[in-house]
Enzyme design. Structure first.
Site, PDB file in Angstrom:
ATOM      1  N   GLY A 181       2.794  -0.235  -5.061  1.00  0.00           N
ATOM      2  CA  GLY A 181       2.822   1.150  -4.951  1.00  0.00           C
ATOM      3  C   GLY A 181       2.926   2.082  -6.086  1.00  0.00           C
ATOM      4  O   GLY A 181       2.608   3.354  -6.060  1.00  0.00           O
TER       5      GLY A 181
ATOM      6  N   GLU B   8       9.475   2.346 -10.058  1.00  0.00           N
ATOM      7  CA  GLU B   8       9.195   2.213  -8.386  1.00  0.00           C
ATOM      8  C   GLU B   8       8.477   3.574  -8.013  1.00  0.00           C
ATOM      9  O   GLU B   8       8.860   4.804  -8.372  1.00  0.00           O
ATOM     10  CB  GLU B   8      10.570   2.233  -7.851  1.00  0.00           C
ATOM     11  CG  GLU B   8      11.083   0.825  -7.580  1.00  0.00           C
ATOM     12  CD  GLU B   8      10.367   0.322  -6.258  1.00  0.00           C
ATOM     13  OE1 GLU B   8       9.146   0.516  -6.061  1.00  0.00           O
ATOM     14  OE2 GLU B   8      10.860  -0.502  -5.867  1.00  0.00           O
ATOM     15  N   ASP B   9       7.516   3.404  -6.855  1.00  0.00           N
ATOM     16  CA  ASP B   9       7.259   4.511  -6.353  1.00  0.00           C
ATOM     17  C   ASP B   9       8.281   5.090  -5.815  1.00  0.00           C
ATOM     18  O   ASP B   9       8.300   6.737  -5.524  1.00  0.00           O
ATOM     19  CB  ASP B   9       5.919   4.179  -5.605  1.00  0.00           C
ATOM     20  CG  ASP B   9       6.202   2.919  -4.562  1.00  0.00           C
ATOM     21  OD1 ASP B   9       7.367   2.429  -4.681  1.00  0.00           O
ATOM     22  OD2 ASP B   9       5.341   2.502  -3.766  1.00  0.00           O
TER      23      ASP B   9
ATOM     24  N   ASP C 126      13.770   3.465  -0.890  1.00  0.00           N
ATOM     25  CA  ASP C 126      14.227   3.830   0.743  1.00  0.00           C
ATOM     26  C   ASP C 126      15.397   3.189   0.967  1.00  0.00           C
ATOM     27  O   ASP C 126      16.504   3.841   0.598  1.00  0.00           O
ATOM     28  CB  ASP C 126      12.953   3.130   1.234  1.00  0.00           C
ATOM     29  CG  ASP C 126      13.181   3.534   2.842  1.00  0.00           C
ATOM     30  OD1 ASP C 126      13.681   4.308   3.302  1.00  0.00           O
ATOM     31  OD2 ASP C 126      12.148   2.981   3.546  1.00  0.00           O
TER      32      ASP C 126
ATOM     33  N   LYS D   1      14.734   8.503  -1.004  1.00  0.00           N
ATOM     34  CA  LYS D   1      15.058   8.996   0.352  1.00  0.00           C
ATOM     35  C   LYS D   1      16.592   8.859   0.355  1.00  0.00           C
ATOM     36  O   LYS D   1      17.171   7.922   0.702  1.00  0.00           O
ATOM     37  CB  LYS D   1      14.587   8.326   1.500  1.00  0.00           C
ATOM     38  CG  LYS D   1      12.971   8.464   1.472  1.00  0.00           C
ATOM     39  CD  LYS D   1      12.398   7.554   2.654  1.00  0.00           C
ATOM     40  CE  LYS D   1      10.965   7.545   2.700  1.00  0.00           C
ATOM     41  NZ  LYS D   1      10.437   6.615   3.687  1.00  0.00           N
TER      42      LYS D   1
ATOM     43  N   PHE E  42       8.313   8.869   6.607  1.00  0.00           N
ATOM     44  CA  PHE E  42       7.143   8.118   5.837  1.00  0.00           C
ATOM     45  C   PHE E  42       5.935   8.838   5.259  1.00  0.00           C
ATOM     46  O   PHE E  42       5.489   9.805   5.940  1.00  0.00           O
ATOM     47  CB  PHE E  42       6.663   7.073   6.845  1.00  0.00           C
ATOM     48  CG  PHE E  42       5.810   5.890   6.224  1.00  0.00           C
ATOM     49  CD1 PHE E  42       6.407   4.929   5.611  1.00  0.00           C
ATOM     50  CD2 PHE E  42       4.340   5.935   6.512  1.00  0.00           C
ATOM     51  CE1 PHE E  42       5.465   3.808   5.193  1.00  0.00           C
ATOM     52  CE2 PHE E  42       3.682   4.921   5.893  1.00  0.00           C
ATOM     53  CZ  PHE E  42       4.293   3.927   5.164  1.00  0.00           C
TER      54      PHE E  42
ATOM     55  N   ASP F 180       1.093   3.320   0.631  1.00  0.00           N
ATOM     56  CA  ASP F 180      -0.267   3.077   1.569  1.00  0.00           C
ATOM     57  C   ASP F 180       0.644   2.983   2.753  1.00  0.00           C
ATOM     58  O   ASP F 180       1.782   3.111   3.096  1.00  0.00           O
ATOM     59  CB  ASP F 180      -0.694   1.619   1.275  1.00  0.00           C
ATOM     60  CG  ASP F 180       0.462   0.488   1.643  1.00  0.00           C
ATOM     61  OD1 ASP F 180       1.367   0.717   1.034  1.00  0.00           O
ATOM     62  OD2 ASP F 180       0.082  -0.279   2.318  1.00  0.00           O
TER      63      ASP F 180
ATOM     64  N   ARG G 222      -3.637   4.533  -0.428  1.00  0.00           N
ATOM     65  CA  ARG G 222      -3.221   4.510  -1.950  1.00  0.00           C
ATOM     66  C   ARG G 222      -3.930   5.455  -2.598  1.00  0.00           C
ATOM     67  O   ARG G 222      -3.601   6.006  -3.619  1.00  0.00           O
ATOM     68  CB  ARG G 222      -3.196   3.121  -2.260  1.00  0.00           C
ATOM     69  CG  ARG G 222      -2.675   2.207  -1.553  1.00  0.00           C
ATOM     70  CD  ARG G 222      -2.310   1.091  -2.519  1.00  0.00           C
ATOM     71  NE  ARG G 222      -1.665  -0.132  -1.770  1.00  0.00           N
ATOM     72  CZ  ARG G 222      -0.471  -0.390  -1.739  1.00  0.00           C
ATOM     73  NH1 ARG G 222       0.500   0.509  -2.186  1.00  0.00           N
ATOM     74  NH2 ARG G 222      -0.071  -1.372  -1.027  1.00  0.00           N
TER      75      ARG G 222
HETATM   76  P1  5GP Z   1      13.057  -0.390  -0.045  1.00  0.00           P
HETATM   77  O1  5GP Z   1      13.222  -1.772  -0.508  1.00  0.00           O
HETATM   78  O2  5GP Z   1      13.855   0.641  -0.885  1.00  0.00           O
HETATM   79  O3  5GP Z   1      13.636  -0.308   1.335  1.00  0.00           O
HETATM   80  O4  5GP Z   1      11.592  -0.037   0.056  1.00  0.00           O
HETATM   81  C1  5GP Z   1      10.923   0.017  -1.009  1.00  0.00           C
HETATM   82  C2  5GP Z   1       9.369  -0.105  -0.952  1.00  0.00           C
HETATM   83  O5  5GP Z   1       8.833   0.083   0.409  1.00  0.00           O
HETATM   84  C3  5GP Z   1       8.989   0.999  -1.870  1.00  0.00           C
HETATM   85  O6  5GP Z   1       8.697   0.551  -3.350  1.00  0.00           O
HETATM   86  C4  5GP Z   1       7.591   1.340  -1.035  1.00  0.00           C
HETATM   87  O7  5GP Z   1       6.748   0.454  -1.584  1.00  0.00           O
HETATM   88  C5  5GP Z   1       7.970   1.024   0.349  1.00  0.00           C
HETATM   89  N1  5GP Z   1       8.356   2.349   0.877  1.00  0.00           N
HETATM   90  C6  5GP Z   1       9.518   3.030   1.086  1.00  0.00           C
HETATM   91  N2  5GP Z   1       9.393   3.869   1.793  1.00  0.00           N
HETATM   92  C7  5GP Z   1       8.039   4.509   2.071  1.00  0.00           C
HETATM   93  C8  5GP Z   1       7.424   5.325   2.460  1.00  0.00           C
HETATM   94  O8  5GP Z   1       7.785   6.430   2.913  1.00  0.00           O
HETATM   95  N3  5GP Z   1       5.943   5.471   2.379  1.00  0.00           N
HETATM   96  C9  5GP Z   1       5.468   4.000   2.070  1.00  0.00           C
HETATM   97  N4  5GP Z   1       3.962   3.945   1.863  1.00  0.00           N
HETATM   98  N5  5GP Z   1       5.987   3.175   1.419  1.00  0.00           N
HETATM   99  C10 5GP Z   1       7.262   3.106   1.486  1.00  0.00           C
HETATM  100 MG    MG Z   2       7.006   0.030  -3.983  1.00  0.00          MG
END
Ligand code: 5GP
Ligand code: MG
Length: 179
Positions: free
Chosen positions: A46, A99-100, A103, A131, A152, A159, A165
């Site tokens: 990402g 990080e992108d 969440d 978020k 999302f 993606d 992407r």
């Molecule tokens: P976490 O582990 O914090 O729940 O999520 C981290 C990863 O989930 C992010 O680095 C990303 O790759 C993916 N992710 C989380 N939220 C989103 C979103 O709204 N859209 C997309 N495409 N990927 C997300």
């Molecule tokens: Mg990621």
């Protein structure tokens, strides 16, 4: 409006909006790291576009590398994280994890655990998006580009099941169209 697989997405942030956020982040980071050579470590897949824009906006010495984990399937976090590409040697380095989006923070927790005993001089995290309504962990996120609602998003490296992407803008899941 665009469609990826079965879902519809609406425009959310333009390329100009994104570039403003990214160059502001680069300036902030440079202020803190101007006497050091940070090692930016992008979390694949990402963050690859964000990292490439961030380092090109970063007007100082820096190095870069990547790690890769898998935690997401479809539009929600699975909670289980596997390591596909591990951290490089970071001993004595000023590491900035890129990080992108953060969440749930599960990925970040996993990353902090990997870095715990690696003897880095310093560790910071830069995320393009956060978020805050979902993130309930205590790990510090030093640099946040933009806080966004719990919807999302795709584009600019992010993606939906592999697609989206390459979109230069950010799109948000359109809840009315997808009901
Ligand atoms: P976490 O582990 O914090 O729940 O999520 C981290 C990863 O989930 C992010 O680095 C990303 O790759 C993916 N992710 C989380 N939220 C989103 C979103 O709204 N859209 C997309 N495409 N990927 C997300
Ligand atoms: Mg990621």
């Amino acid at each position: 409006m665009i469609q990826l697989h079965d879902l519809h997405f609406q425009p959310y942030l333009s390329t100009e909006d994104i570039q403003t956020v990214v160059s502001d982040l680069a300036k902030q980071i440079l202020l803190d790291y101007k006497d050091r050579t940070p090692l930016f470590i992008g979390v694949l897949n990402g963050s690859f576009i964000f990292l490439s824009d961030l380092v090109r906006s970063y007007n100082g010495d820096c190095e870069m590398s990547f790690v890769k984990y898998t935690s997401y399937e479809g539009t929600s976090s699975t909670g289980t994280i596997t390591t596909d590409l591990a951290f490089p040697s970071i001993e004595g380095r000023d590491v900035i994890v890129v990080e992108d989006i953060v969440d749930t923070g599960n990925t970040l927790a996993h990353i902090y655990k990997q870095l715990e005993n690696a003897n880095a001089t310093s560790i910071a995290v830069a995320s393009l998006f956060l978020k805050p309504d979902v993130y309930k962990k205590d790990f510090k996120i030093d640099y946040v580009g933009k806080e966004i609602p719990n919807k999302f998003i795709v584009g600019y490296g992010l993606d939906y099941n592999g697609l989206g992407r390459n979109l230069p803008e950010i799109y948000q899941l359109n809840t009315t169209q997808n009901d």
